[in-house]
Design a protein around this motif. Structure first.
Motif, PDB file in Angstrom:
ATOM      1  N   ALA A   1      14.394  16.356   2.090  1.00 52.80           N
ATOM      2  CA  ALA A   1      14.592  15.028   1.515  1.00 52.80           C
ATOM      3  C   ALA A   1      13.446  14.141   1.972  1.00 52.80           C
ATOM      4  O   ALA A   1      12.910  14.312   3.073  1.00 52.80           O
ATOM      5  N   SER A   2      13.061  13.206   1.106  1.00 57.99           N
ATOM      6  CA  SER A   2      11.962  12.310   1.455  1.00 57.99           C
ATOM      7  C   SER A   2      12.365  10.863   1.208  1.00 57.99           C
ATOM      8  O   SER A   2      13.254  10.573   0.416  1.00 57.99           O
ATOM      9  N   TYR A   3      11.686   9.990   1.895  1.00 55.29           N
ATOM     10  CA  TYR A   3      11.890   8.547   1.773  1.00 55.29           C
ATOM     11  C   TYR A   3      10.529   7.911   1.550  1.00 55.29           C
ATOM     12  O   TYR A   3       9.575   8.203   2.265  1.00 55.29           O
ATOM     13  N   LYS A   4      10.421   7.072   0.536  1.00 52.49           N
ATOM     14  CA  LYS A   4       9.171   6.400   0.218  1.00 52.49           C
ATOM     15  C   LYS A   4       9.262   4.959   0.703  1.00 52.49           C
ATOM     16  O   LYS A   4      10.060   4.177   0.186  1.00 52.49           O
ATOM     17  N   MET A   5       8.466   4.648   1.725  1.00 55.58           N
ATOM     18  CA  MET A   5       8.457   3.312   2.306  1.00 55.58           C
ATOM     19  C   MET A   5       7.246   2.543   1.786  1.00 55.58           C
ATOM     20  O   MET A   5       6.117   3.037   1.840  1.00 55.58           O
ATOM     21  N   GLY A   6       7.496   1.340   1.265  1.00 52.41           N
ATOM     22  CA  GLY A   6       6.418   0.484   0.781  1.00 52.41           C
ATOM     23  C   GLY A   6       5.940  -0.445   1.880  1.00 52.41           C
ATOM     24  O   GLY A   6       6.737  -0.923   2.694  1.00 52.41           O
ATOM     25  N   PHE A   7       4.637  -0.693   1.897  1.00 54.15           N
ATOM     26  CA  PHE A   7       4.045  -1.574   2.902  1.00 54.15           C
ATOM     27  C   PHE A   7       3.474  -2.853   2.318  1.00 54.15           C
ATOM     28  O   PHE A   7       2.965  -3.690   3.036  1.00 54.15           O
ATOM     29  N   GLY A   8       3.489  -3.029   1.005  1.00 57.30           N
ATOM     30  CA  GLY A   8       2.864  -4.197   0.401  1.00 57.30           C
ATOM     31  C   GLY A   8       1.366  -4.024   0.367  1.00 57.30           C
ATOM     32  O   GLY A   8       0.850  -2.952   0.089  1.00 57.30           O
TER      33      GLY A   8
ATOM     34  N   ILE B   1       7.784  -4.496   4.250  1.00 55.03           N
ATOM     35  CA  ILE B   1       8.415  -3.180   4.189  1.00 55.03           C
ATOM     36  C   ILE B   1       9.472  -3.205   3.081  1.00 55.03           C
ATOM     37  O   ILE B   1      10.283  -4.127   3.006  1.00 55.03           O
ATOM     38  N   SER B   2       9.456  -2.184   2.216  1.00 59.56           N
ATOM     39  CA  SER B   2      10.433  -2.115   1.136  1.00 59.56           C
ATOM     40  C   SER B   2      10.819  -0.658   0.884  1.00 59.56           C
ATOM     41  O   SER B   2      10.105   0.267   1.252  1.00 59.56           O
ATOM     42  N   HIS B   3      11.956  -0.460   0.240  1.00 61.15           N
ATOM     43  CA  HIS B   3      12.442   0.872  -0.147  1.00 61.15           C
ATOM     44  C   HIS B   3      11.851   1.180  -1.520  1.00 61.15           C
ATOM     45  O   HIS B   3      12.311   0.638  -2.516  1.00 61.15           O
ATOM     46  N   GLN B   4      10.850   2.033  -1.588  1.00 62.41           N
ATOM     47  CA  GLN B   4      10.176   2.317  -2.851  1.00 62.41           C
ATOM     48  C   GLN B   4      10.645   3.618  -3.504  1.00 62.41           C
ATOM     49  O   GLN B   4      10.174   3.954  -4.569  1.00 62.41           O
ATOM     50  N   GLY B   5      11.552   4.323  -2.883  1.00 64.72           N
ATOM     51  CA  GLY B   5      12.067   5.527  -3.508  1.00 64.72           C
ATOM     52  C   GLY B   5      12.549   6.553  -2.510  1.00 64.72           C
ATOM     53  O   GLY B   5      12.341   6.422  -1.307  1.00 64.72           O
ATOM     54  N   ILE B   6      13.197   7.574  -3.052  1.00 63.78           N
ATOM     55  CA  ILE B   6      13.650   8.716  -2.260  1.00 63.78           C
ATOM     56  C   ILE B   6      13.428   9.974  -3.090  1.00 63.78           C
ATOM     57  O   ILE B   6      13.129   9.898  -4.287  1.00 63.78           O
ATOM     58  N   GLY B   7      13.582  11.122  -2.463  1.00 59.90           N
ATOM     59  CA  GLY B   7      13.402  12.363  -3.193  1.00 59.90           C
ATOM     60  C   GLY B   7      14.129  13.510  -2.528  1.00 59.90           C
ATOM     61  O   GLY B   7      14.467  13.463  -1.347  1.00 59.90           O
TER      62      GLY B   7
END
Length: 171
Positions: free
Chosen positions: A62-69, A76-82
Motif C-alpha cells: 500500500a502507498s500513501y501520496k503526501m503533498g508538500f505544496g 502538507i496534504s493527502h494527495q492520494g493512496i494506492g
C-alpha cells in the motif's frame, strides 16, 4: 554408478523455513515534482513479500501520496493512496526482473468515503529491473533501486511519465 547422469538439482532452501521466515517486509519512496495541476509529492509505500523460492518473491503493498505544496507555500496534504502487487524474479546475482500492477487514487481527499468510486482509481502495469544491495544496518537488511516502465501510462489523465524510479529498503 556415476554422477554424470544426475542433472543439476538445487533444492528449494525456503521449504525448510516457517511462513514468517519467508516474509520480506519492505518500503519504497518515489518523488514527483509539482506542475500546474499537482503539488510536489512523495509516495511512501510499505509492502510484504513471500519468498516462493530462492529466486522468486511475490507480494502486496500500500502507498500513501503526501503533498508538500511548493517552495513558496509549503503545506502538507493527502494527495492520494494506492494498492499494489508485485513479483520479483532473480536474473543474476543482485539483479531482478520486476513486474507489478497498481491501483492509485491520485486526487486530494479529506475522508475515506471519497475513495469508493472505482473509476477514480488509476491503473498502472509496471515492468522493469531492480538491483538489490545487501546493506545491513540497525534497521534495514537491504536497499533496492528500481527502474520501472508503466505500460498503461497513456491511459492516465493527465498522461503521466512512463518511467518510474524508486528507492526501497527491506526490514
Amino acid at each position: 554408478s556415476s554422477d554424470a547422469n544426475i542433472p543439476d538439482f538445487k533444492p528449494n532452501s525456503q521449504k525448510s523455513k516457517t511462513f514468517l521466515q519467508r516474509l520480506e517486509l519492505g518500503s519504497n519512496f518515489q518523488f514527483a515534482k509539482n506542475n500546474s495541476l499537482v503539488p510536489t509529492t512523495a509516495d511512501i509505500a510499505l509492502s510484504v513479500g513471500y519468498k516462493l523460492n530462492d529466486k522468486s518473491v511475490i507480494g502486496i503493498g500500500a502507498s500513501y501520496k503526501m503533498g508538500f505544496g511548493s517552495l513558496q507555500r509549503l503545506s502538507i496534504s493527502h494527495q492520494g493512496i494506492g494498492i499494489r502487487s508485485f513479483i520479483d524474479w532473480k536474473l543474476k546475482k543482485q539483479f531482478f526482473i520486476t513486474g507489478g500492477f497498481e491501483m492509485n487514487y491520485n486526487a486530494q481527499f479529506k475522508n475515506l468515503a471519497q475513495l469508493q468510486g472505482y473509476n477514480d482509481w488509476q491503473q498502472s502495469g509496471l515492468i522493469g529491473i531492480t538491483k538489490k544491495l545487501k546493506v545491513k544496518t540497525k534497521f534495514f537488511k537491504a536497499t533496492s533501486v528500481q527502474l520501472l516502465y508503466d505500460m498503461l501510462y497513456r491511459q492516465h489523465t493527465p498522461v503521466s511519465q512512463p518511467i518510474l524510479f524508486r528507492m526501497g529498503y527491506s526490514f
